[in-house]
Design a protein around this motif. Structure first.
Motif, PDB file in Angstrom:
ATOM      1  N   PHE A   1       0.832  -1.208   0.000  1.00 56.34           N
ATOM      2  CA  PHE A   1       0.000   0.000   0.000  1.00 56.34           C
ATOM      3  C   PHE A   1       0.864   1.255   0.000  1.00 56.34           C
ATOM      4  CE2 PHE A   1      -2.294   3.361   2.301  1.00 56.34           C
ATOM      5  CZ  PHE A   1      -3.408   3.496   1.477  1.00 56.34           C
ATOM      6  N   VAL A   2       1.910   1.243   0.825  1.00 55.88           N
ATOM      7  CA  VAL A   2       2.757   2.430   0.976  1.00 55.88           C
ATOM      8  C   VAL A   2       3.686   2.614  -0.223  1.00 55.88           C
ATOM      9  CG1 VAL A   2       4.608   3.467   2.369  1.00 55.88           C
ATOM     10  CG2 VAL A   2       2.637   2.414   3.481  1.00 55.88           C
ATOM     11  N   SER A   3       4.365   1.549  -0.621  1.00 50.80           N
ATOM     12  CA  SER A   3       5.404   1.695  -1.650  1.00 50.80           C
ATOM     13  C   SER A   3       4.957   1.251  -3.038  1.00 50.80           C
ATOM     14  CB  SER A   3       6.651   0.902  -1.241  1.00 50.80           C
ATOM     15  OG  SER A   3       6.379  -0.485  -1.280  1.00 50.80           O
ATOM     16  N   GLY A   4       3.888   0.523  -3.109  1.00 50.81           N
ATOM     17  CA  GLY A   4       3.449   0.011  -4.403  1.00 50.81           C
ATOM     18  C   GLY A   4       4.085  -1.317  -4.769  1.00 50.81           C
ATOM     19  N   THR A   5       5.116  -1.710  -4.077  1.00 49.43           N
ATOM     20  CA  THR A   5       5.733  -3.022  -4.275  1.00 49.43           C
ATOM     21  C   THR A   5       5.886  -3.676  -2.911  1.00 49.43           C
ATOM     22  OG1 THR A   5       7.975  -2.139  -4.086  1.00 49.43           O
ATOM     23  CG2 THR A   5       7.044  -2.280  -6.314  1.00 49.43           C
ATOM     24  N   GLY A   6       6.042  -4.966  -2.918  1.00 53.06           N
ATOM     25  CA  GLY A   6       6.166  -5.683  -1.652  1.00 53.06           C
ATOM     26  C   GLY A   6       7.297  -6.679  -1.715  1.00 53.06           C
ATOM     27  N   TYR A   7       7.425  -7.402  -0.663  1.00 53.33           N
ATOM     28  CA  TYR A   7       8.437  -8.444  -0.579  1.00 53.33           C
ATOM     29  C   TYR A   7       7.760  -9.793  -0.762  1.00 53.33           C
ATOM     30  CZ  TYR A   7      11.207  -4.674   1.410  1.00 53.33           C
ATOM     31  OH  TYR A   7      11.860  -3.489   1.603  1.00 53.33           O
ATOM     32  N   ASP A   8       8.271 -10.577  -1.701  1.00 58.78           N
ATOM     33  CA  ASP A   8       7.669 -11.883  -1.981  1.00 58.78           C
ATOM     34  C   ASP A   8       7.713 -12.812  -0.776  1.00 58.78           C
ATOM     35  OD1 ASP A   8       7.027 -11.181  -4.552  1.00 58.78           O
ATOM     36  OD2 ASP A   8       8.858 -12.022  -5.433  1.00 58.78           O
ATOM     37  N   TRP A   9       8.778 -12.732   0.001  1.00 59.65           N
ATOM     38  CA  TRP A   9       8.910 -13.661   1.106  1.00 59.65           C
ATOM     39  C   TRP A   9       7.837 -13.454   2.166  1.00 59.65           C
ATOM     40  CZ3 TRP A   9       9.926 -12.387   6.191  1.00 59.65           C
ATOM     41  CH2 TRP A   9      10.347 -11.078   6.439  1.00 59.65           C
ATOM     42  N   LEU A  10       7.284 -12.251   2.280  1.00 58.12           N
ATOM     43  CA  LEU A  10       6.216 -12.012   3.251  1.00 58.12           C
ATOM     44  C   LEU A  10       4.945 -12.754   2.866  1.00 58.12           C
ATOM     45  CD1 LEU A  10       6.673  -8.201   3.966  1.00 58.12           C
ATOM     46  CD2 LEU A  10       7.143 -10.109   5.519  1.00 58.12           C
ATOM     47  N   ILE A  11       4.740 -12.941   1.585  1.00 63.12           N
ATOM     48  CA  ILE A  11       3.563 -13.673   1.119  1.00 63.12           C
ATOM     49  C   ILE A  11       3.807 -15.182   1.130  1.00 63.12           C
ATOM     50  CG2 ILE A  11       2.099 -14.105  -0.896  1.00 63.12           C
ATOM     51  CD1 ILE A  11       2.381 -11.128  -1.542  1.00 63.12           C
ATOM     52  N   GLU A  12       5.040 -15.588   0.838  1.00 68.74           N
ATOM     53  CA  GLU A  12       5.354 -17.015   0.733  1.00 68.74           C
ATOM     54  C   GLU A  12       5.715 -17.657   2.070  1.00 68.74           C
ATOM     55  OE1 GLU A  12       8.269 -17.362  -2.334  1.00 68.74           O
ATOM     56  OE2 GLU A  12       6.960 -16.446  -3.831  1.00 68.74           O
ATOM     57  N   LEU A  13       5.986 -16.861   3.077  1.00 68.15           N
ATOM     58  CA  LEU A  13       6.343 -17.406   4.385  1.00 68.15           C
ATOM     59  C   LEU A  13       5.175 -18.134   5.069  1.00 68.15           C
ATOM     60  CD1 LEU A  13       8.541 -17.741   6.549  1.00 68.15           C
ATOM     61  CD2 LEU A  13       7.778 -15.559   7.519  1.00 68.15           C
ATOM     62  N   PRO A  14       3.969 -17.566   5.129  1.00 69.90           N
ATOM     63  CA  PRO A  14       2.883 -18.281   5.812  1.00 69.90           C
ATOM     64  C   PRO A  14       2.594 -19.685   5.273  1.00 69.90           C
ATOM     65  CG  PRO A  14       2.300 -15.988   5.573  1.00 69.90           C
ATOM     66  CD  PRO A  14       3.573 -16.193   4.792  1.00 69.90           C
ATOM     67  N   PRO A  15       2.492 -19.906   3.955  1.00 64.86           N
ATOM     68  CA  PRO A  15       2.267 -21.284   3.502  1.00 64.86           C
ATOM     69  C   PRO A  15       3.414 -22.234   3.871  1.00 64.86           C
ATOM     70  CG  PRO A  15       1.784 -19.757   1.727  1.00 64.86           C
ATOM     71  CD  PRO A  15       2.407 -18.963   2.833  1.00 64.86           C
ATOM     72  N   ALA A  16       4.633 -21.703   3.943  1.00 63.73           N
ATOM     73  CA  ALA A  16       5.763 -22.546   4.328  1.00 63.73           C
ATOM     74  C   ALA A  16       5.704 -22.933   5.806  1.00 63.73           C
ATOM     75  CB  ALA A  16       7.077 -21.827   4.024  1.00 63.73           C
ATOM     76  N   LEU A  17       5.025 -22.128   6.614  1.00 57.27           N
ATOM     77  CA  LEU A  17       4.916 -22.410   8.050  1.00 57.27           C
ATOM     78  C   LEU A  17       3.729 -23.307   8.405  1.00 57.27           C
ATOM     79  CD1 LEU A  17       5.750 -18.897   9.541  1.00 57.27           C
ATOM     80  CD2 LEU A  17       7.217 -20.922   9.508  1.00 57.27           C
TER      81      LEU A  17
END
Length: 177
Positions: free
Chosen positions: A42-58
């Motif tokens: 929301f703030v920067s317009g881009t994000g970090y992929d690992w923040l999205i991929e971390l929950p399914p890995a856990l």
């Protein structure tokens, strides 16, 4: 048998507390990661992929270590139609059969999980996030969780056998009277 059951029950109490604390931490990390991902996008317009991929890995580390504590607390998935129609003693025999099947299944899945972990360790595959996590770390949740389930199944088998034996002693006392 009572002494072995007491030791196993105390050990499983510690395991259950640890699994619950780890599960709470994992849920907190999952929520924080997804929230941080949404905020950064929301703030920067881009994000970090690992923040999205971390929950399914856990997820495996959330699910599998909780199998044993859920079994002991009666919160594991179950069909409770037949036990409602059974008298107490046959219901105990049904429980003994069910826990024995769960023990066998847990041991089989634990051994299969150990083979999967060994395979992925040999392959050296890495999750392709912004930082490297070996895939076998994720698969390690399977043998750990099913090993814990086996310990809890043994506890439930011993508890059920103890109930059956104490019921047999009560029956013997009633017959001798």
């Amino acid at each position: 048998m009572s002494a072995a059951l007491s030791v196993l029950r105390a050990f499983n109490n510690v395991l259950a507390r640890m699994a619950t604390i780890i599960a709470m931490l994992i849920v907190a990390i999952m929520v924080a990661a997804l929230t941080a991902s949404a905020v950064t996008r929301f703030v920067s317009g881009t994000g970090y992929d690992w923040l999205i991929e971390l929950p399914p890995a856990l997820v495996p580390w959330l699910v599998f270590p909780l199998l044993g504590p859920l079994l002991r607390n009666g919160e594991h998935i179950q069909v409770d139609l037949l036990p409602t129609f059974l008298r107490p003693r046959p219901a105990l025999y049904l429980s003994l059969f069910t826990y024995s099947v769960m023990l066998v299944g847990a041991v089989i899945f634990m051994l299969a999980g150990e083979e999967a972990v060994a395979l992925f360790r040999r392959l050296g595959q890495i999750m392709e996030l912004e930082f490297e996590i070996p895939i076998w770390w994720m698969y390690l949740a399977f043998p750990v969780g099913f090993g814990m389930l086996a310990l809890f199944a043994v506890e439930m088998i011993l508890t059920t056998l103890q109930a059956l034996l104490s019921g047999s002693q009560s029956d013997d006392e009633r017959q001798s009277a």
